[in-house]
Design a protein around this motif. Structure first.
Motif, PDB file in Angstrom:
ATOM      1  N   ASP A 223     -50.851  12.848  50.046  1.00 27.16           N
ATOM      2  CA  ASP A 223     -51.738  14.021  50.712  1.00 27.16           C
ATOM      3  C   ASP A 223     -51.102  15.392  50.986  1.00 27.16           C
ATOM      4  O   ASP A 223     -51.727  16.317  51.466  1.00 27.16           O
ATOM      5  CB  ASP A 223     -52.108  13.436  52.297  1.00 27.16           C
ATOM      6  CG  ASP A 223     -50.692  13.347  53.166  1.00 27.16           C
ATOM      7  OD1 ASP A 223     -49.577  13.650  52.482  1.00 27.16           O
ATOM      8  OD2 ASP A 223     -50.805  13.017  54.360  1.00 27.16           O
ATOM      9  N   SER A 247     -53.386   5.593  51.242  1.00 26.28           N
ATOM     10  CA  SER A 247     -53.756   6.819  52.185  1.00 26.28           C
ATOM     11  C   SER A 247     -52.897   6.861  53.574  1.00 26.28           C
ATOM     12  O   SER A 247     -52.471   7.880  53.832  1.00 26.28           O
ATOM     13  CB  SER A 247     -55.234   6.799  52.587  1.00 26.28           C
ATOM     14  OG  SER A 247     -55.463   5.790  53.460  1.00 26.28           O
ATOM     15  N   ALA A 249     -54.378   6.232  56.065  1.00 20.71           N
ATOM     16  CA  ALA A 249     -55.351   6.934  57.032  1.00 20.71           C
ATOM     17  C   ALA A 249     -55.394   6.214  58.296  1.00 20.71           C
ATOM     18  O   ALA A 249     -55.208   5.230  58.464  1.00 20.71           O
ATOM     19  CB  ALA A 249     -56.638   6.805  56.289  1.00 20.71           C
ATOM     20  N   SER A 253     -58.717  10.490  60.825  1.00 22.99           N
ATOM     21  CA  SER A 253     -59.345  11.067  59.462  1.00 22.99           C
ATOM     22  C   SER A 253     -60.708  11.154  59.540  1.00 22.99           C
ATOM     23  O   SER A 253     -61.336  10.575  60.003  1.00 22.99           O
ATOM     24  CB  SER A 253     -58.977   9.964  58.384  1.00 22.99           C
ATOM     25  OG  SER A 253     -57.672   9.754  58.216  1.00 22.99           O
ATOM     26  N   GLY A 274     -54.901  19.828  57.742  1.00 29.00           N
ATOM     27  CA  GLY A 274     -54.953  18.290  57.852  1.00 29.00           C
ATOM     28  C   GLY A 274     -53.622  17.561  58.119  1.00 29.00           C
ATOM     29  O   GLY A 274     -53.656  16.252  57.673  1.00 29.00           O
ATOM     30  N   SER A 288     -51.543   9.720  58.151  1.00 28.61           N
ATOM     31  CA  SER A 288     -52.383  10.628  57.316  1.00 28.61           C
ATOM     32  C   SER A 288     -53.727  10.728  57.899  1.00 28.61           C
ATOM     33  O   SER A 288     -54.247   9.675  58.210  1.00 28.61           O
ATOM     34  CB  SER A 288     -52.306  10.318  55.865  1.00 28.61           C
ATOM     35  OG  SER A 288     -53.090  11.041  55.144  1.00 28.61           O
ATOM     36  N   GLN A 290     -55.936  12.306  56.089  1.00 31.97           N
ATOM     37  CA  GLN A 290     -56.734  12.389  54.596  1.00 31.97           C
ATOM     38  C   GLN A 290     -57.076  11.253  54.071  1.00 31.97           C
ATOM     39  O   GLN A 290     -56.143  10.180  54.160  1.00 31.97           O
ATOM     40  CB  GLN A 290     -56.141  13.392  53.694  1.00 31.97           C
ATOM     41  CG  GLN A 290     -55.725  14.680  54.150  1.00 31.97           C
ATOM     42  CD  GLN A 290     -55.442  15.713  53.217  1.00 31.97           C
ATOM     43  OE1 GLN A 290     -55.647  15.325  51.995  1.00 31.97           O
ATOM     44  NE2 GLN A 290     -54.506  16.653  53.701  1.00 31.97           N
ATOM     45  N   ASP A 294     -58.867  12.484  48.789  1.00 28.81           N
ATOM     46  CA  ASP A 294     -58.475  13.799  48.941  1.00 28.81           C
ATOM     47  C   ASP A 294     -57.281  13.700  48.191  1.00 28.81           C
ATOM     48  O   ASP A 294     -56.826  14.791  47.454  1.00 28.81           O
ATOM     49  CB  ASP A 294     -58.380  13.989  50.440  1.00 28.81           C
ATOM     50  CG  ASP A 294     -59.691  13.879  51.018  1.00 28.81           C
ATOM     51  OD1 ASP A 294     -60.564  14.429  50.399  1.00 28.81           O
ATOM     52  OD2 ASP A 294     -59.934  13.369  52.117  1.00 28.81           O
TER      53      ASP A 294
END
Length: 387
Positions: A223, A247, A249, A253, A274, A288, A290, A294
């Motif tokens: 990221d 990710s 994520a 997110s 971000g 994360s 993102q 991404d």
């Protein structure tokens, strides 16, 4: 496409102005998305289905919902909720390839444990793990743990013998303990380079040791925040053929920048750029914010990978690391999980470099599950005042 699988791949001569077609992304570490947290209590089975459908819009056609360190009872509840969602919803069952249990057998050391709650971190316990696996209906596919605990090698070999992939992460293990874990069957590293103390001996240390272990596939977060470009570049070279993107994520997110409170990480801050970090210590990241696409766009835009290389690291590579067959590739016999997208100039890049990837269609098992035009039409037709 026939019967949900790719029947044939036919080359064409004229490719001008055509969009890209790629295999669906395979994400081995998703804690949540768009306000839905797979670690929130009490767990809501229906919300998992909503997350699956929103993740499909991000090109993620196969993923592992990730449950992190918590109390024994909370882990059991969260795993059971995901298992119930798989049993009740055909699309969830098709997209969820297993569960990633990240903890609680991690290092208690500050830095290494990251945002994981220290009070719930403990030594590996086989009976606890078996109880959680029963609650998950056998769906725990990856277990992240630190091999610094006594008898870790024996625990790892038992997990591997039952088809569970052991990934080293959030560790303060010695190089010798890393080697013992790999010899016992550990085959992955969880977000290598993160979940580590801010200062380490230059050598030896547990990051170098994992890079050197040919048995370990390094999962990394691309990221732009978790690893500096120079470090990611070195990782890509050192682990060529044994590296994959994830990710990591979290539920924030896709949400607006600001201060948030999360069920496990506590108070966190999502910056306009971000970056997601603990409110108490901006140097410590809290997952994360993102998505995988991404990260792929970012590494391509920054010249670290070609588009084909980066996409493979987010599809075929994680599928191979997790032993998932028939996904992550465009070839006859593979699942017809496809993403159609275009590369467009990113207005955030001053030189106009092509870095932004705009998804136009997503197919799961040969069925169209998302079309951007339909989404735009719905927004256009929305009543005044609605979003």
């Amino acid at each position: 496409m026939e019967g949900g699988r790719i029947a044939d791949v036919v080359p064409i001569a004229d490719r001008e102005d055509l969009p890209w077609l790629a295999p669906g992304l395979v994400d081995l570490q998703v804690n949540g998305f768009a306000g839905i947290d797979f670690n929130a209590l009490p767990p809501e089975t229906r919300s998992i289905g909503s997350a699956v459908r929103m993740l499909l819009r991000q090109g993620v056609t196969t993923f592992l919902p990730t449950v992190i360190t918590n109390s024994d009872e909370a882990i059991e509840q969260l795993l059971a909720s995901i298992a119930s969602a798989c049993a009740e919803d055909e699309l969830v069952r098709a997209c969820v390839a297993g569960i990633h249990l990240e903890g609680p057998f991690l290092s208690p050391a500050d830095g290494s444990r990251g945002a994981h709650d220290r009070k719930h971190i403990r030594a590996p316990d086989w009976e606890s793990f078996r109880r959680w696996q029963r609650a998950a209906d056998g769906r725990i596919l990856i277990l992240t743990m630190s091999p610094e605990w006594e008898n870790s090698a024996r625990f790892i070999s038992r997990c591997v013998s039952e088809g569970v992939i052991v990934s080293i992460g959030h560790t303060a293990a010695t190089p010798g303990q890393i080697r013992e874990a790999a010899a016992a069957g550990a085959s992955m590293s969880t977000h290598l380079g993160n979940g580590a103390q801010l200062q380490l001996p230059r050598h030896p240390n547990y990051i170098w040791e994992q890079l050197a272990a040919d048995e370990l596939t390094a999962c990394v977060i691309p990221d732009g925040f978790h690893l500096p470009d120079s470090v990611l570049k070195v990782f890509l070279r050192a682990k060529a053929g044994r590296i994959a993107f994830v990710s990591d994520a979290v539920s924030l997110s896709g949400l607006a920048p600001g201060a948030y409170r999360t069920p496990v990480g506590g108070d966190v801050v999502l910056t306009p750029e971000g970056r997601l970090h603990l409110a108490s210590d901006p140097q410590l990241l809290a997952g994360s914010a993102q998505m995988l696409i991404d990260g792929i766009a970012g590494v391509v835009g920054r010249g670290l990978c070609t588009l084909a290389e980066a996409w493979e690291l987010g599809s075929a590579a994680p599928a191979a690391a997790a032993g998932l067959t028939g996904v992550g590739r465009i070839e006859p016999g593979s699942a017809a999980d496809l993403v159609r997208f275009r590369r467009l100039p990113d207005p955030r890049i001053s030189d106009g470099g092509e870095a932004r990837l705009t998804i136009e269609e997503v197919y799961k098992a040969g069925k169209l599950v998302f079309r951007r035009e339909d989404e735009l039409d719905q927004k256009t037709m929305a009543p005044s005042g609605s979003s």
